[in-house]
Design an enzyme around this catalytic site. Structure first.
Site, PDB file in Angstrom:
ATOM      1  N   LYS A 248       0.843  -1.200   0.000  1.00 36.67           N
ATOM      2  CA  LYS A 248       0.000   0.000   0.000  1.00 36.67           C
ATOM      3  C   LYS A 248       0.876   1.247   0.000  1.00 36.67           C
ATOM      4  O   LYS A 248       1.893   1.291   0.712  1.00 36.67           O
ATOM      5  CB  LYS A 248      -0.884  -0.021   1.249  1.00 36.67           C
ATOM      6  CG  LYS A 248      -1.866   1.136   1.343  1.00 36.67           C
ATOM      7  CD  LYS A 248      -2.703   1.024   2.612  1.00 36.67           C
ATOM      8  CE  LYS A 248      -3.757   2.099   2.719  1.00 36.67           C
ATOM      9  NZ  LYS A 248      -4.590   1.966   3.934  1.00 36.67           N
TER      10      LYS A 248
ATOM     11  N   SER B   3      -9.457   1.954   3.205  1.00 33.85           N
ATOM     12  CA  SER B   3      -8.630   2.654   2.267  1.00 33.85           C
ATOM     13  C   SER B   3      -7.600   1.779   1.539  1.00 33.85           C
ATOM     14  O   SER B   3      -7.009   2.216   0.562  1.00 33.85           O
ATOM     15  CB  SER B   3      -7.893   3.778   3.002  1.00 33.85           C
ATOM     16  OG  SER B   3      -7.048   3.231   3.996  1.00 33.85           O
TER      17      SER B   3
ATOM     18  N   SER C 141      -9.506  -0.360   7.460  1.00 28.26           N
ATOM     19  CA  SER C 141      -8.974  -0.263   6.092  1.00 28.26           C
ATOM     20  C   SER C 141      -8.307  -1.495   5.520  1.00 28.26           C
ATOM     21  O   SER C 141      -8.027  -1.536   4.327  1.00 28.26           O
ATOM     22  CB  SER C 141      -7.992   0.902   5.997  1.00 28.26           C
ATOM     23  OG  SER C 141      -8.705   2.101   5.851  1.00 28.26           O
TER      24      SER C 141
HETATM   25  N1  GLN Z   1     -12.763   4.517   6.833  1.00 25.93           N
HETATM   26  C1  GLN Z   1     -12.107   4.896   8.045  1.00 25.93           C
HETATM   27  C2  GLN Z   1     -11.629   6.327   7.947  1.00 25.93           C
HETATM   28  O1  GLN Z   1     -11.886   6.925   6.969  1.00 25.93           O
HETATM   29  C3  GLN Z   1     -10.955   3.961   8.339  1.00 25.93           C
HETATM   30  C4  GLN Z   1      -9.800   4.180   7.464  1.00 25.93           C
HETATM   31  C5  GLN Z   1      -8.602   3.385   7.847  1.00 25.93           C
HETATM   32  O2  GLN Z   1      -8.698   2.364   8.514  1.00 25.93           O
HETATM   33  N2  GLN Z   1      -7.456   3.871   7.432  1.00 25.93           N
HETATM   34  O3  GLN Z   1     -11.035   6.858   8.828  1.00 25.93           O
END
Ligand code: GLN
Length: 492
Positions: free
Chosen positions: A85, A160, A184
């Site tokens: 990532k 994400s 994420s």
């Molecule tokens: N969707 C959540 C956020 O926007 C979690 C994102 C993540 O785990 N990086 O914060």
């Protein structure tokens, strides 16, 4: 499809070891698959194909040279291609975090989690797409364009770590690294029909994981099965002097379980995780999977995690508050994009307002507000107290049960654009994954079926701190008796 692309990590490593497949062949097959499908999926921000092929050839040469030195032990993952990532740094490879502000940022250091896998022999084929600074649940908030779900390219892959999940689902790589601050790794794993582990906070180093919410951030693995994820996970884990929150905790290795049963395993099913508004098929498939775990020897107990409903508001105070502090470093002076300006104030303003996207700005504003004088106690302070209650819910539950089983998300993958103008609807995607991060416990997502539209449904299992081994074992048993995790998206 090329047979080499459906090999599990275990099979690929066996073939590399017995010489029936070279790392160069396998890596080339991955790169060709990326080239074939990338225009439809857009899983990557940066491809490092040439460097990957060079590394693969070096791995092959090393393996051949080792024939002459039978005592030499080769690194366990030698020659295995993976993707990373674009929120974890790899020295010398640009790391954008999905943001314009880091468009040309080339880090001089490698994240510990990545470095440990490189030391174990992996070959990195590229950096995968992510919501900007990991803020999002759909990979639509990337400055480099959205990623699409291999099961239905009209739908999001989740986020994400959507690029990593889509790359694994599309058989572009056998496994990929992601990060999980509020879901994420697990949510995109569920949307793309793959297996994803979010470790205990402190199990895997955050050094080189670009900070979003420092008390919540973790680095994890996405792969096709629990066994494959475990093979990559254990070498990543452990104490790192560069991250003071890491600890060395046994077990530091995981062995594929020999017994065929889950006899005596106490499975908690929290009533707060089955909401009236959720997609009925998600509940059906998750309940069927829980029944299957019971058939394999588990005992199911209904439990309660009473503070679950506060997890979302608590997370969306703490995560933006920490983000607003962490993102202060992008000032146009030290990192990335720098606007031309006449005064220093203007330089900060223009660099940040042009460099950051809308969701990141929203989080910075929310976070700065929650931390501001006069509001700090009412918002941030209060959220920390409720966070403690959420953590206690888990501690109490794990006195009664060994694992907790829930859905990963209330729905299967939603349509591209569906939540684009409704941040709250997007935040609601995280209701079942956020509590884990707030409590610091590990969670694993794995596929347990498909809905009527052919979209994958995921189940989440959670365990107490440092019991990732239990999660891997439970999912391994389930996957020995099911084949959801081996299904291929129609696109392939
Ligand atoms: N969707 C959540 C956020 O926007 C979690 C994102 C993540 O785990 N990086 O914060």
């Amino acid at each position: 499809m090329d047979d080499r692309l459906t090999l599990t990590v275990r099979q690929a490593l066996q073939s590399l070891q017995n010489g029936s497949l070279s790392s160069e062949e396998l890596t080339r097959a991955c790169i060709e698959q990326i080239e074939r499908l990338e225009s439809k999926i857009h899983a990557f921000i940066t491809l490092t194909a040439e460097k990957a092929l060079e590394d693969a050839r070096r791995a092959d040469a090393r393996r051949i040279a080792a024939h002459r030195h039978p005592d030499e032990t080769l690194p366990s993952l030698l020659g295995l291609p993976i993707a990373v990532k674009d929120l974890l740094t790899v020295a010398g490879v640009r790391c954008t975090c999905g943001s314009r502000i880091l468009e040309n940022y080339v880090p001089p250091f490698t994240a510990t989690a990545v470095q440990r896998l490189v030391d174990a022999g992996v070959v990195i084929v590229g950096k995968t797409n992510t919501d900007e600074f990991a803020m999002g649940s759909s990979t639509e908030n990337s400055a480099y364009g959205a990623t699409f779900n291999p099961w239905d390219t009209g739908r999001v892959p989740g986020g994400s770590s959507g690029g990593s999940a889509a790359a694994v689902a599309a058989r572009m790589v056998p496994a990929a690294l992601g990060t999980d601050t509020g879901g994420s790794v697990r949510q995109p794993a569920a949307f793309c029909g793959v297996t994803g582990i979010k470790p205990t906070y402190g199990r895997v180093s955050r050094y080189g994981l670009v900070a979003y919410g420092s008390s919540l951030d973790t680095a994890g693995v996405l792969a096709h099965s629990a066994e494959d994820a475990a093979i990559l996970f254990w070498p990543m884990a452990g104490f790192d002097p560069l991250d003071a929150t890491t600890v060395e905790q046994p077990p530091s290795v995981w062995h594929t379980p020999e017994s065929e049963t889950l006899k005596g395993l106490r499975i908690g099913v929290p009533k707060e995780y089955f909401l009236p508004g959720m997609q009925p098929e998600v509940e059906e498939k998750v309940r069927a999977a829980i029944r299957m775990l019971a058939e394999l020897g588990g005992e199911v107990h209904e439990i309660s995690l009473p503070h679950t409903e506060y997890a979302l508001p608590v997370y969306y105070l703490i995560a933006p508050a920490e983000a607003s502090a962490n993102l202060a470093r992008y000032d146009g002076v030290r990192f990335g994009y720098r606007a031309s300006a006449d005064t220093l104030g203007e330089l900060f303003n223009l660099s940040r307002s042009r460099g950051f996207g809308a969701e990141v700005k929203r989080r910075i504003m929310l976070g700065t507000y929650a931390l501001s004088a006069g509001y700090y106690e009412a918002y941030y302070g209060q959220a920390q107290k409720v966070r403690t209650l959420i953590r206690r819910d888990f501690e109490e539950a794990f006195q009664q049960v060994d694992i907790i089983a829930t859905p990963v998300t209330p729905t299967t993958a939603f349509r591209v654009g569906e939540h684009r103008d409704d941040p709250l609807a997007m935040y609601l995607e995280d209701v079942f994954t956020l509590p884990t991060n707030l409590a610091g416990v590990p969670g694993l997502a794995f596929p347990v079926g498909f809905d009527r539209q052919g979209l994958p449904v995921g189940m989440q299992i959670m365990a107490s701190h440092f019991r990732e081994d239990l999660l891997f074992s439970v999912a391994y048993h389930y996957q020995q008796h099911t084949d959801w995790h081996r299904r291929l998206p129609p696109l392939l």
